[in-house]
Design a protein around this motif. Structure first.
Motif, short mmCIF file in Angstrom:
data_model
loop_
_atom_site.label_atom_id
_atom_site.label_comp_id
_atom_site.label_asym_id
_atom_site.label_seq_id
_atom_site.Cartn_x
_atom_site.Cartn_y
_atom_site.Cartn_z
N GLY A 1 0.82 -1.21 0.00
CA GLY A 1 0.00 0.00 0.00
C GLY A 1 0.85 1.25 0.00
O GLY A 1 0.54 2.22 -0.70
N GLU A 2 1.92 1.24 0.78
CA GLU A 2 2.81 2.40 0.84
C GLU A 2 3.43 2.69 -0.53
O GLU A 2 3.48 3.85 -0.97
CB GLU A 2 3.92 2.18 1.87
CG GLU A 2 3.45 2.11 3.32
CD GLU A 2 2.95 0.73 3.73
OE1 GLU A 2 2.58 0.55 4.90
OE2 GLU A 2 2.91 -0.18 2.85
N GLU A 3 3.88 1.63 -1.20
CA GLU A 3 4.47 1.80 -2.52
C GLU A 3 3.44 2.30 -3.53
O GLU A 3 3.76 3.11 -4.42
CB GLU A 3 5.06 0.46 -2.97
CG GLU A 3 5.91 0.53 -4.23
CD GLU A 3 6.54 -0.80 -4.60
OE1 GLU A 3 6.83 -1.00 -5.80
OE2 GLU A 3 6.73 -1.65 -3.69
N ALA A 4 2.21 1.83 -3.39
CA ALA A 4 1.14 2.28 -4.29
C ALA A 4 0.87 3.77 -4.14
O ALA A 4 0.73 4.50 -5.12
CB ALA A 4 -0.13 1.47 -4.02
N LEU A 5 0.80 4.24 -2.90
CA LEU A 5 0.55 5.66 -2.66
C LEU A 5 1.66 6.53 -3.21
O LEU A 5 1.41 7.59 -3.80
CB LEU A 5 0.37 5.91 -1.15
CG LEU A 5 -0.94 5.38 -0.54
CD1 LEU A 5 -0.89 5.48 0.97
CD2 LEU A 5 -2.13 6.16 -1.08
N LYS A 6 2.91 6.09 -3.04
CA LYS A 6 4.04 6.85 -3.58
C LYS A 6 3.95 6.93 -5.10
O LYS A 6 4.19 7.98 -5.70
CB LYS A 6 5.35 6.21 -3.15
CG LYS A 6 5.67 6.37 -1.67
CD LYS A 6 6.97 5.66 -1.31
CE LYS A 6 7.27 5.77 0.18
NZ LYS A 6 8.51 5.04 0.55
N ALA A 7 3.59 5.81 -5.74
CA ALA A 7 3.48 5.79 -7.20
C ALA A 7 2.38 6.74 -7.67
O ALA A 7 2.53 7.45 -8.68
CB ALA A 7 3.20 4.37 -7.69
N LEU B 1 -6.29 -3.33 -6.71
CA LEU B 1 -5.68 -3.39 -5.38
C LEU B 1 -6.07 -4.66 -4.64
O LEU B 1 -7.26 -4.91 -4.39
CB LEU B 1 -6.12 -2.14 -4.60
CG LEU B 1 -5.67 -1.97 -3.17
CD1 LEU B 1 -4.15 -1.88 -3.06
CD2 LEU B 1 -6.31 -0.69 -2.59
N ASP B 2 -5.08 -5.46 -4.28
CA ASP B 2 -5.35 -6.68 -3.51
C ASP B 2 -5.75 -6.32 -2.08
O ASP B 2 -5.20 -5.39 -1.48
CB ASP B 2 -4.10 -7.57 -3.49
CG ASP B 2 -4.37 -8.91 -2.84
OD1 ASP B 2 -5.41 -9.52 -3.18
OD2 ASP B 2 -3.56 -9.34 -2.01
N VAL B 3 -6.72 -7.05 -1.55
CA VAL B 3 -7.20 -6.75 -0.19
C VAL B 3 -6.22 -7.24 0.87
O VAL B 3 -5.86 -6.50 1.80
CB VAL B 3 -8.59 -7.39 0.03
CG1 VAL B 3 -8.99 -7.32 1.50
CG2 VAL B 3 -9.64 -6.69 -0.83
N LEU B 4 -5.78 -8.50 0.75
CA LEU B 4 -4.95 -9.10 1.79
C LEU B 4 -3.48 -8.86 1.53
O LEU B 4 -2.84 -9.54 0.73
CB LEU B 4 -5.25 -10.61 1.88
CG LEU B 4 -6.70 -10.97 2.24
CD1 LEU B 4 -6.87 -12.48 2.24
CD2 LEU B 4 -7.08 -10.38 3.59
N MET B 5 -2.93 -7.87 2.21
CA MET B 5 -1.51 -7.56 2.13
C MET B 5 -0.99 -7.28 3.53
O MET B 5 -1.73 -6.74 4.37
CB MET B 5 -1.27 -6.33 1.24
CG MET B 5 -1.64 -6.51 -0.22
SD MET B 5 -1.10 -5.09 -1.23
CE MET B 5 -2.08 -3.77 -0.50
N GLU C 1 -7.28 -0.18 3.89
CA GLU C 1 -6.58 0.99 4.42
C GLU C 1 -5.92 1.78 3.29
O GLU C 1 -5.94 3.02 3.29
CB GLU C 1 -5.52 0.55 5.44
CG GLU C 1 -4.88 1.71 6.18
CD GLU C 1 -3.88 1.26 7.22
OE1 GLU C 1 -3.19 2.13 7.79
OE2 GLU C 1 -3.77 0.04 7.45
N THR C 2 -5.36 1.06 2.32
CA THR C 2 -4.74 1.73 1.18
C THR C 2 -5.78 2.51 0.39
O THR C 2 -5.57 3.67 0.02
CB THR C 2 -4.05 0.71 0.25
OG1 THR C 2 -3.08 -0.02 1.00
CG2 THR C 2 -3.36 1.41 -0.90
#
Length: 238
Positions: A41-47, A58-62, A69-70
């Protein structure tokens, strides 16, 4: 001015497992778009803060920041809140998943294993919407520029960069002002600009009427009213 329908869009796929990302890339590759990976999720937000995306899968279970949350963070940020998010879930999901997802603004759900046709169809819908929104934004910007130019009532320049109704001293000495200069030229140019503005408004109205959303018809009606107002300023053919 229009945005080409062949414009490539960026799709963000988010999963902590490489094999799942590879499978998604294989399923989405026939769409011919740019696929960007994120492993968390953190990497996705940065991208998403670095570039624009048409849609996020977006996968749910991470581990760490999960899909819910993402997605909530994506919808919380002004820069990313309008990007549609499709949540990817396993075959066995909890009963409150749909409620939790839709309550934070998730656009859709897909359950693994994915049906390739269904996956590409859903993603294609958001790609088309993204292109239409970009086209509307481009039309709105051109309209703003045309209104600004028409409001100044400044005649266009000739090829030398000289304003048409303000001849240089050399031109005044060597020949009389051309018939098309002066107030009549300004009026003709203004009419041409108004006609161009009317054409742009008509294109925006068509795009709005073809766009899904509760506010689109109302906006289209307002654009149509403005289009009629602009048309009333143009001289009627005799």
């Amino acid at each position: 001015m229009s945005t080409p329908t062949t414009e490539k869009c960026s799709i963000l796929i988010v999963d902590d497992i490489d094999e799942n990302l590879i499978a998604l890339e294989a399923l989405l590759s026939p769409l011919g778009q740019k696929l960007v990976r994120a492993h968390s999720g953190e990497e996705a937000l940065k991208a998403m803060l670095r570039q624009d995306f048409a849609v996020v899968l977006l996968d749910v279970l991470m581990p760490g920041m999960d899909g819910f949350e993402t997605a909530a963070n994506i919808k919380r940020l002004d820069q990313t809140k309008d990007v549609p998010v499709i949540l990817l879930t396993g075959a066995e999901v909890e009963t409150d998943y749909a409620y939790r997802g839709y309550s934070i603004g998730v656009a859709d759900f897909l359950t693994k294993p994915f049906d390739p046709w269904l996956l590409r169809t859903k993603v294609s819908i958001f790609l088309d919407l993204y292109r239409k929104n970009r086209q509307l934004a481009a039309q709105a910007e051109q309209l703003r520029r045309l209104f600004t130019e028409a409001g100044t009532a400044t005649p266009p320049k000739d090829r030398t960069g000289t304003v048409a109704d303000e001849p240089t001293a050399e031109r005044r000495e060597n020949r009389p002002p051309a018939p098309e200069t002066g107030p009549s030229a300004t009026t003709a140019w203004s009419e041409e600009r108004l006609a161009e503005i009317g054409e742009q408004l008509a294109q925006v109205e068509l795009l709005l009427r073809d766009t899904k959303g509760s506010e689109a018809p109302t906006l289209a009606d307002r654009v149509a009213e403005l289009e009629r107002a602009v048309g009333s300023l143009l001289p009627r053919p005799e």
